[in-house]
Design an enzyme around this catalytic site. Structure first.
Site, PDB file in Angstrom:
ATOM      1  CG  HIS A   1      -1.491   1.152   1.433  1.00  0.00           C
ATOM      2  ND1 HIS A   1      -3.148   1.435   0.811  1.00  0.00           N
ATOM      3  CD2 HIS A   1      -1.587   2.365   1.900  1.00  0.00           C
ATOM      4  CE1 HIS A   1      -3.637   2.495   1.105  1.00  0.00           C
ATOM      5  NE2 HIS A   1      -2.786   3.255   1.673  1.00  0.00           N
ATOM      6  CD  GLU A   2       1.325   3.480   3.668  1.00  0.00           C
ATOM      7  OE1 GLU A   2       1.650   4.681   3.285  1.00  0.00           O
ATOM      8  OE2 GLU A   2       0.400   3.236   4.326  1.00  0.00           O
TER       9      GLU A   2
ATOM     10  CG  HIS B   1       0.603   6.286  -0.632  1.00  0.00           C
ATOM     11  ND1 HIS B   1      -0.607   7.032  -1.120  1.00  0.00           N
ATOM     12  CD2 HIS B   1      -0.040   5.656   0.458  1.00  0.00           C
ATOM     13  CE1 HIS B   1      -1.837   6.844  -0.338  1.00  0.00           C
ATOM     14  NE2 HIS B   1      -1.521   6.062   0.698  1.00  0.00           N
TER      15      HIS B   1
ATOM     16  CD  GLU C   1      -5.011   6.528   0.785  1.00  0.00           C
ATOM     17  OE1 GLU C   1      -4.868   5.428   0.676  1.00  0.00           O
ATOM     18  OE2 GLU C   1      -4.285   7.034   1.591  1.00  0.00           O
TER      19      GLU C   1
END
Lengths: 498, 498
Positions: A264-265, A268, A294
């Site tokens: 997830h990160e 980003h 997101e």
């Protein structure tokens, strides 16, 4: 002021602003990862002072004169023109907020986050509640300064996702609810088809750290410009495409937790690492909005990271390095396990299907808190009730309830809907991407390069050059939540064979 | 400007200055510990910009007016009066340096340190040499601005140790040489009496990390305000008594290396952690000079840390936690091992007796470099020759030679003598301390509290309230290097039984 003087002034303004933001970002990152606990007070003071200096610079008469000169000029190149309109927007909002409120809010957020950091592991909501109340009171006051005639929650939504409002959110969440609630019930009725208990065996943290390193390589993250740290709550800090930090939290008995935090990160991080070099050091050299951000992180986490292809790709590493712990599991079982859907307490651990319900809880509660219809004192009870109503579960304690997220503690009110909107954007990105990229084959082949290239060209390189709604539409056309619910339905019918 | 306005302005000035310095310090610390390698460029740019802002604030007309108003006032309390004189001194030096030189030097130091960080492990002096030459050229230019009529090296010595000059250094080093060279020869003739090879066995780094934690407890370091990090070259970063960082470097095959780095940096940390609360946030809230600072760190490292009592105190921990690695060693043997004296290449690993020779090499070379009598290109050869002449050893490569220290890379020219002066101060502190404290008994009993209290009262709490020479004299009277050489002679005759 001549146009040339104004352009020179703009460059100097950007350099100073970048230094302030860079310094504040590093202070924040250091505070979350390395700093001694007793340093929170001086850090809050320094962050407050830097915010005050930045406020003064943003609203200084010569800044205004510089921006006015540039606004009146003809024939600016597109980057300069965009910088000017973005800086003017920022100035026009900032000037409405009195300096003491602006600085006080920054200091409050630092203090509040420090208190939350202690309160969460101690399950001590009472210590945190007064700060949470002050955060919402202060946020309400700021929203009233920015636009006294508008619902303060809409003002805040607009801070994180320009153009987003409660009408859009209400319609969006209502559409999700209609489709997802019956689907979730159906999945729950077949809960025994997926058992993820093997993922709760013992996975030594030292090996999980190596795994994170491997994942960053798989994702194509440039480790010369991105490192991974460890924090209570995973996040991404970015200072420019040259310096991005992601964090995770390792649990020896929950393999999937750090795995999907990293992916997830990492999503980003990829966005930030691939903004155009020509935008570095300016207000444009970062991701354009939270929903777009997101949409990237949750695309990598779920659409890629929880796909059969990705599970098949990474499972051999896991099986080998944690041997013999996963010797009785195969890649397909692993895929089902990481997609096990069940109503649960913790948002960041939630499966893709029930995830939106966690966001709806927060959306409704933060609206009420901001409106003053709910107080921090009454929040834990409202939280428990909402989890009971939405997810049908009982919250055992505040640590697993209202204290779980850092967002409100850090002053991020109006952020949560971005996660759900971003998730829905992701499904539309996938549909578009599949027109030209064999996503499944790329992942099975072991490289995300064609996927990264597709996003880099359409989203990442643009930084803040294009408004988020326009950017999304330029790639996917109209926003249609049904694409997302169709995606979820197809996927979870597959996982559960229903 | 009225006196009250000036006092208000002083408070605001201190707040801003503290924020700049805090931010620069954290950027530096983060850059040395966590930051991705590719971030050095933007960090250098931000540090340069913050230095420029600080320069502008220091030399701003309203700062000058504020200081002039306060200088003209009668009856200031002693803290305010000291602040004003220190800030005026800083202003009066800074204003002589053109802003471009000031900022350029800061940026150069950041870049140079980043290059050094890569060059050292790669043993690549050629990559670093151009930066080193620029550092010395830039330092020479700055010294000429501060005082064009003075030997630039004296100007720089004065930056780190107010009042210190080459006459004092020359006399001091000459006295050391006269006493220590024959003693070192005598010790070398009995080299076979101490074998420290057991300290080069395998000591897992994870256990060494626990040991650091234990050492911080033994030293009485408040871990709520001080953490330990890991860097190529150990250092202490301090932002106020509320936030101090020490770093170390672990080598699995050199137990003593990290041990004495932690105790050394711990001495710096204790000084900073114990400045008076009323000085926090001002220019006075930190250690007063580098020789006083090194007198503390080297006191803890050597006089305490390499004493029989301290070795007896910590050895049981080592024996237990590294078992069975040290089962054939006892505490007295351990004490002899950590005091083994032999000419060697690496300063930070040097024993207490030969240490001063390493400093003399650096003192002579940096004087020549600053005077322009030696170039960076010729430095490695001069270094090898100096180590041959002073220590009688051959330097195998630049990594173990001219690249070993970070000081010059970071712009610290004129710092090294502080280590030797500080070491000598330490012996005089010990003699004074023993008049009222049973140092040996306190350490054997397992607490450094009476030692810490003695320093806290006489040195630490004062921060920068008293000039370093005066501070030292107030505790020890006249500086007398013979106390140091007597101490070394007695100790090493004991270790070697000669």
């Amino acid at each position: 002021m001549t146009l040339d003087q104004a352009k020179e002034k703009l460059a100097a303004y950007e350099k100073t602003t970048f230094a302030y933001e860079h310094a504040m970002g590093i202070l924040y990152y250091d505070g979350s990862t390395a700093a001694p606990r007793g340093s929170a007070g001086i850090r809050a003071s320094t962050l407050g002072e830097l915010a005050r200096l930045q406020y003064n610079l943003t609203t200084a008469p010569e800044t205004v004169e510089m921006l006015e000169t540039l606004r009146a000029a003809d024939g600016l190149d597109s980057i300069t023109a965009r910088k000017v309109s973005e800086l003017w927007r920022n100035y026009d909002q900032t000037r409405r907020i009195p300096v003491d409120l602006f600085v006080g809010h920054q200091t409050l957020c630092s203090e509040s986050e420090a208190v939350w950091t202690e309160a969460k592991p101690a399950n001590d909501y009472a210590a945190f509640a007064p700060y949470l109340q002050k955060i919402f009171d202060s946020t309400r006051a700021i929203a009233a300064c920015i636009d006294p005639d508008r619902d303060p929650y809409n003002v805040m939504l607009d801070q994180y996702e320009r153009g987003l409002d409660t009408d859009t959110c209400d319609a969006f969440f209502s559409a999700l609810r209609t489709r997802l609630v019956p689907l979730i019930e159906e999945v729950c009725a077949h809960a025994d088809r997926v058992d993820d208990s093997p993922l709760c065996r013992h996975f030594p943290i030292a090996v999980q750290r190596e795994f994170s390193d491997y994942l960053m390589d798989v994702m194509g993250i440039d480790k010369n410009h991105c490192i991974i740290g460890e924090t209570e709550h995973p996040f991404t800090a970015n200072f420019s495409r040259h310096d991005v930090r992601i964090t995770t939290h390792y649990y020896a008995d929950r393999l999937a937790s750090s795995l999907y935090s990293v992916v997830h990160e990492g999503g980003h991080a990829l966005y930030e690492l691939n903004t155009a070099e020509e935008l570095v050091g300016s207000a444009l050299g970062t991701g354009v909005s939270m929903a777009i951000h997101e949409s990237q992180s949750r695309f990598y986490e779920n659409i890629i990271g929880r796909s059969q292809a990705f599970c098949a790709l990474i499972f051999p590493w896991l099986r080998e390095h944690f041997a013999p712990t996963l010797d009785d599991v195969d890649a397909e079982q692993f895929w089902r396990m990481v997609n096990r859907s069940t109503p649960s307490c913790i948002r960041t651990e939630a499966d893709e299907l029930t995830y939106a319900l966690h966001i709806m809880v927060r959306y409704e509660l933060e609206r009420k808190l901001l409106a003053g219809d709910l107080t921090a004192a009454d929040l834990p009870e409202a939280w428990r009730q909402a989890y009971h109503d939405y997810l049908g579960i009982e919250v055992p304690d505040d640590r697993s309830g209202v204290l779980q997220d850092s967002h409100w503690a850090g002053g991020m009110v109006g952020y949560f809907p971005s996660y759900a909107i971003g998730s829905a954007y992701g499904a539309q990105f996938l549909r578009e991407m599949e027109k030209t990229v064999d996503v499944d084959a790329a992942v099975r082949f072991g490289t995300l390069a064609p996927i990264n290239a597709w996003f880099a060209e359409r989203i990442w390189r643009h930084g803040c050059m294009i408004d988020p709604g326009e950017l999304f539409a330029s790639v996917c056309g109209k926003f249609d939540p049904m694409v997302y619910t169709d995606y979820l339905e197809k996927k979870f019918r597959g996982v559960y064979g229903i």
